[in-house]
Design a protein around this motif. Structure first.
Motif, short mmCIF file in Angstrom:
data_model
loop_
_atom_site.label_atom_id
_atom_site.label_comp_id
_atom_site.label_asym_id
_atom_site.label_seq_id
_atom_site.Cartn_x
_atom_site.Cartn_y
_atom_site.Cartn_z
N ARG A 116 51.22 15.16 53.56
CA ARG A 116 50.28 16.04 54.27
C ARG A 116 48.87 15.46 54.15
O ARG A 116 48.33 15.36 53.04
N ASP A 117 48.26 15.09 55.25
CA ASP A 117 46.95 14.46 55.26
C ASP A 117 45.86 15.51 55.02
O ASP A 117 45.60 16.34 55.89
N PRO A 118 45.19 15.49 53.87
CA PRO A 118 44.18 16.51 53.60
C PRO A 118 42.96 16.41 54.51
O PRO A 118 42.26 17.41 54.73
N MET A 119 42.69 15.23 55.07
CA MET A 119 41.54 15.06 55.94
C MET A 119 41.71 15.80 57.27
O MET A 119 40.73 16.06 57.96
N ARG A 120 42.94 16.16 57.60
CA ARG A 120 43.20 16.81 58.88
C ARG A 120 43.51 18.31 58.73
O ARG A 120 43.84 18.97 59.70
N MET A 121 43.40 18.82 57.51
CA MET A 121 43.74 20.22 57.28
C MET A 121 42.62 21.14 57.75
O MET A 121 41.45 20.91 57.45
N ILE A 122 43.01 22.15 58.48
CA ILE A 122 42.07 23.17 58.96
C ILE A 122 42.08 24.38 58.04
O ILE A 122 41.04 24.98 57.77
N MET A 156 44.58 6.26 47.49
CA MET A 156 44.16 6.62 48.85
C MET A 156 44.28 8.13 49.08
O MET A 156 43.38 8.75 49.66
N TYR A 157 45.37 8.71 48.58
CA TYR A 157 45.55 10.15 48.74
C TYR A 157 44.51 10.92 47.93
O TYR A 157 43.92 11.88 48.43
N ILE A 158 44.29 10.51 46.69
CA ILE A 158 43.31 11.20 45.85
C ILE A 158 41.92 11.13 46.46
O ILE A 158 41.18 12.13 46.48
N TYR A 159 41.56 9.97 47.01
CA TYR A 159 40.25 9.80 47.65
C TYR A 159 40.12 10.76 48.83
O TYR A 159 39.11 11.46 48.98
N ALA A 160 41.15 10.80 49.68
CA ALA A 160 41.11 11.66 50.86
C ALA A 160 41.04 13.14 50.46
O ALA A 160 40.30 13.93 51.07
N LEU A 161 41.78 13.51 49.44
CA LEU A 161 41.79 14.90 48.99
C LEU A 161 40.43 15.28 48.41
O LEU A 161 39.88 16.35 48.74
N GLU A 162 39.88 14.44 47.57
CA GLU A 162 38.57 14.75 46.97
C GLU A 162 37.49 14.84 48.02
O GLU A 162 36.62 15.71 47.95
N LYS A 163 37.51 13.95 49.00
CA LYS A 163 36.53 14.01 50.09
C LYS A 163 36.66 15.31 50.88
O LYS A 163 35.67 15.95 51.24
N SER A 164 37.89 15.71 51.15
CA SER A 164 38.13 16.95 51.90
C SER A 164 37.65 18.16 51.12
O SER A 164 37.08 19.10 51.68
#
Length: 219
Positions: A116-122, A156-164
């Motif tokens: 599940r891509d956290p950067m795309r979660m609404i 990569m996942y941790i980075y995307a999640l933390e940014k989100s």
């Protein structure tokens, strides 16, 4: 609290525990807040509090049942999905209610969560969205660090999640399942046999709240 009130309180809690023991097989939700994971979470705490291994066995059977029935179509959420189940298991491992290798137990769930891509979660909510995923991942990473094992999520996942999470302004404070459940509000006319069975607003949450805050049932 006088003796009469203590007896009344004890009788109420025994009714709750008996009700959960008998009725948990008819719960089909596997999740933490309203399903079998939450009931197992309560029974582990109750077994330790009462020093009664029977309830520990019951809780262990529920965990096995949950793990046997996980499937690819389950949501990645705290309320009814993989994050809630994994958060419950990770917390039980951390508190020595469960024995086992966290990586072996949680590896498949962790990989499913990373899909599940956290950067795309609404949805940013705790129960069904980004905050709930962040809550579990943070707990899982902290446990891996404590156990000195490899990070269960890739960089990569941790980075995307933390940014989100930063972009959404979500809280960074760690919490446990005990911090997020809302036990039912009781009064003299409450029929506990008509309450849901789970942690959130149900019998398991009612009893667990009592054993962690004994002033709770002093109504």
């Amino acid at each position: 609290m006088n003796t009469k009130d203590k007896i009344k309180e004890y009788d109420l809690l025994q009714r709750v525990v008996n009700h959960l023991t008998v009725q948990n097989p008819v719960v089909y939700d596997l999740g933490l807040l309203n399903g079998k994971m939450g009931i197992a979470f309560f029974f582990y705490h109750y077994a330790r509090y009462q020093k009664e291994s029977l309830y520990e066995v019951l809780a262990g059977n529920l965990i096995e049942e949950i793990c046997d029935n996980l499937h690819d179509n389950m949501p990645v959420t705290i309320d009814k999905g993989l994050c809630g189940i994994a958060w419950g298991i990770c917390t039980l491992l951390e508190q020595d209610f469960l024995d086992g290798d966290a990586d072996e137990v949680l590896n498949d769930i962790d990989h499913k969560i990373m899909e599940r891509d956290p950067m795309r979660m609404i949805d940013l909510s705790f129960r069904t969205g980004l905050e709930g995923i962040w809550c579990y991942v943070r707990t899982r990473l902290a446990f891996a660090e404590k156990e000195q094992t490899a990070r269960p999520f890739d960089n990569m996942y941790i980075y995307a999640l933390e940014k989100s999470v930063q972009r959404a302004g979500l809280p960074l404070k760690s919490v446990s399942p005990l911090d997020v459940i809302t036990p039912p509000q009781l009064n003299e006319t409450t029929d506990i046999l008509k309450l849901p069975l789970g942690l959130d607003g149900g019998c398991a949450g009612l009893a667990l709240k009592h054993y962690t805050d004994e002033a709770y049932l002093s109504f």
